[in-house]
Motif scaffolding. Sequence first.
Motif, short mmCIF file in Angstrom:
data_model
loop_
_atom_site.label_atom_id
_atom_site.label_comp_id
_atom_site.label_asym_id
_atom_site.label_seq_id
_atom_site.Cartn_x
_atom_site.Cartn_y
_atom_site.Cartn_z
N GLY A 17 0.82 -1.21 0.00
CA GLY A 17 0.00 0.00 0.00
C GLY A 17 0.85 1.26 0.00
O GLY A 17 0.39 2.32 0.40
N ASN A 18 2.13 1.11 -0.45
CA ASN A 18 2.98 2.30 -0.62
C ASN A 18 3.33 2.99 0.69
O ASN A 18 3.42 4.21 0.74
N VAL A 19 3.48 2.22 1.74
CA VAL A 19 3.81 2.81 3.04
C VAL A 19 5.23 2.42 3.43
O VAL A 19 5.62 1.26 3.34
N LYS A 21 7.78 2.31 6.52
CA LYS A 21 7.86 2.38 7.98
C LYS A 21 9.23 2.91 8.40
O LYS A 21 10.26 2.35 7.98
N VAL A 22 9.22 3.97 9.18
CA VAL A 22 10.48 4.57 9.63
C VAL A 22 10.46 4.75 11.15
O VAL A 22 11.11 5.63 11.69
N GLY A 23 9.67 3.88 11.80
CA GLY A 23 9.49 4.00 13.24
C GLY A 23 10.77 3.83 14.04
O GLY A 23 10.88 4.36 15.14
N PHE A 100 -3.39 9.75 4.71
CA PHE A 100 -2.96 8.65 3.84
C PHE A 100 -2.75 7.37 4.65
O PHE A 100 -3.10 6.28 4.21
N THR A 101 -2.19 7.51 5.85
CA THR A 101 -1.86 6.32 6.63
C THR A 101 -3.03 5.80 7.45
O THR A 101 -3.19 4.61 7.65
N HIS A 102 -3.89 6.71 7.95
CA HIS A 102 -4.98 6.25 8.82
C HIS A 102 -6.35 6.20 8.14
O HIS A 102 -7.32 5.74 8.73
N ILE A 124 7.41 22.43 7.64
CA ILE A 124 8.27 21.23 7.75
C ILE A 124 7.36 20.05 8.08
O ILE A 124 6.48 20.15 8.93
N ASP A 125 7.58 18.91 7.40
CA ASP A 125 6.82 17.71 7.77
C ASP A 125 7.66 16.46 7.52
O ASP A 125 8.68 16.52 6.83
N ASP A 126 7.20 15.35 8.09
CA ASP A 126 7.99 14.12 7.95
C ASP A 126 7.83 13.50 6.57
O ASP A 126 8.81 13.11 5.94
N PHE A 127 6.59 13.42 6.07
CA PHE A 127 6.34 12.78 4.77
C PHE A 127 5.55 13.69 3.85
O PHE A 127 4.68 14.46 4.30
N LEU A 128 5.80 13.58 2.57
CA LEU A 128 4.91 14.14 1.57
C LEU A 128 4.46 12.97 0.70
O LEU A 128 5.27 12.33 0.03
N ALA A 129 3.16 12.65 0.79
CA ALA A 129 2.64 11.50 0.04
C ALA A 129 1.66 12.02 -1.01
O ALA A 129 2.06 12.37 -2.12
N ASN A 130 0.37 12.11 -0.66
CA ASN A 130 -0.60 12.66 -1.62
C ASN A 130 -0.78 14.16 -1.49
O ASN A 130 -1.53 14.77 -2.25
N GLY A 131 -0.17 14.73 -0.48
CA GLY A 131 -0.19 16.20 -0.35
C GLY A 131 -1.35 16.77 0.44
O GLY A 131 -1.51 17.99 0.50
N ALA A 132 -2.15 15.92 1.08
CA ALA A 132 -3.31 16.44 1.82
C ALA A 132 -2.89 17.30 3.01
O ALA A 132 -3.45 18.37 3.25
N ALA A 133 -1.87 16.84 3.75
CA ALA A 133 -1.41 17.60 4.92
C ALA A 133 -0.86 18.96 4.47
O ALA A 133 -1.18 19.99 5.07
N LEU A 134 -0.06 18.96 3.42
CA LEU A 134 0.52 20.21 2.93
C LEU A 134 -0.56 21.16 2.40
O LEU A 134 -0.50 22.37 2.61
#
Length: 192
Positions: A17-19, A21-23, A100-102, A124-134
């Motif tokens: 699912g294109n995730v 993990k960098v925990g 995207f993740t939840h 500043i953010d940890d991930f840029l995936a589909n851009g919803a947060a940005l």
Amino acid sequence: MNRLEERILRDGVVKEGNVLKVGGFLNHVIDVDLMDWMGQEFKRRFEGLQVDKILTIESSGIAIATMAGHYFHVPVLYAKKNPRIVTMDDDKYVADAFSFTHKVTNHVIVTKSYLQPGEKVLVIDDFLANGAALTALSSIIEQAGAELVGVGIAVEKGMQGAGDRFRANGMRIESLALIDEMDAETNTIKFR
Ligand code: 5GP
């Protein structure tokens, strides 16, 4: 290859699912030395840019943004996330973002008095995936009459296309690790 890319290859785990993990170093365990390097690297990449405030979103963006704030010597403001309906408060800016993740829509919330018109804001953010947060964070900056001057991302998943769309619209985005391909079966990752 930079320090973050090396660490992703060493300890990152590609899931279906294109995730990614960098925990183990970024958003569960926090490798402080790596965070420190990221803060310095954002400062170096945005050298000369006037920044009055850093804006991020809870929770994983906070540690990275704090290190960047340390090197920029500016306050770090983090937007709060709430999946439940929030009462539309006159003193809050609100924008929606589908996670995207939840797989839920979060209300992204910032208290108005903490973001002033005319302020120059670095996101500043940890991930840029589909851009919803940005998209939500830039909406809040716009609602405040502040100015988005740049975006610093730890891990951009380039294959999801949002980063290139934002860049085409003139947004300045610096991603420390830009992934173009990843495969869950073989756990392989290709950087741009
Ligand atoms: P976007 O809104 O750009 O689709 O996704 C951004 C947010 O989703 C990030 O702040 C991050 O928390 C989360 N996210 C997106 N993709 C991944 C991923 O592959 N791995 C992890 N750990 N988080 C991700």
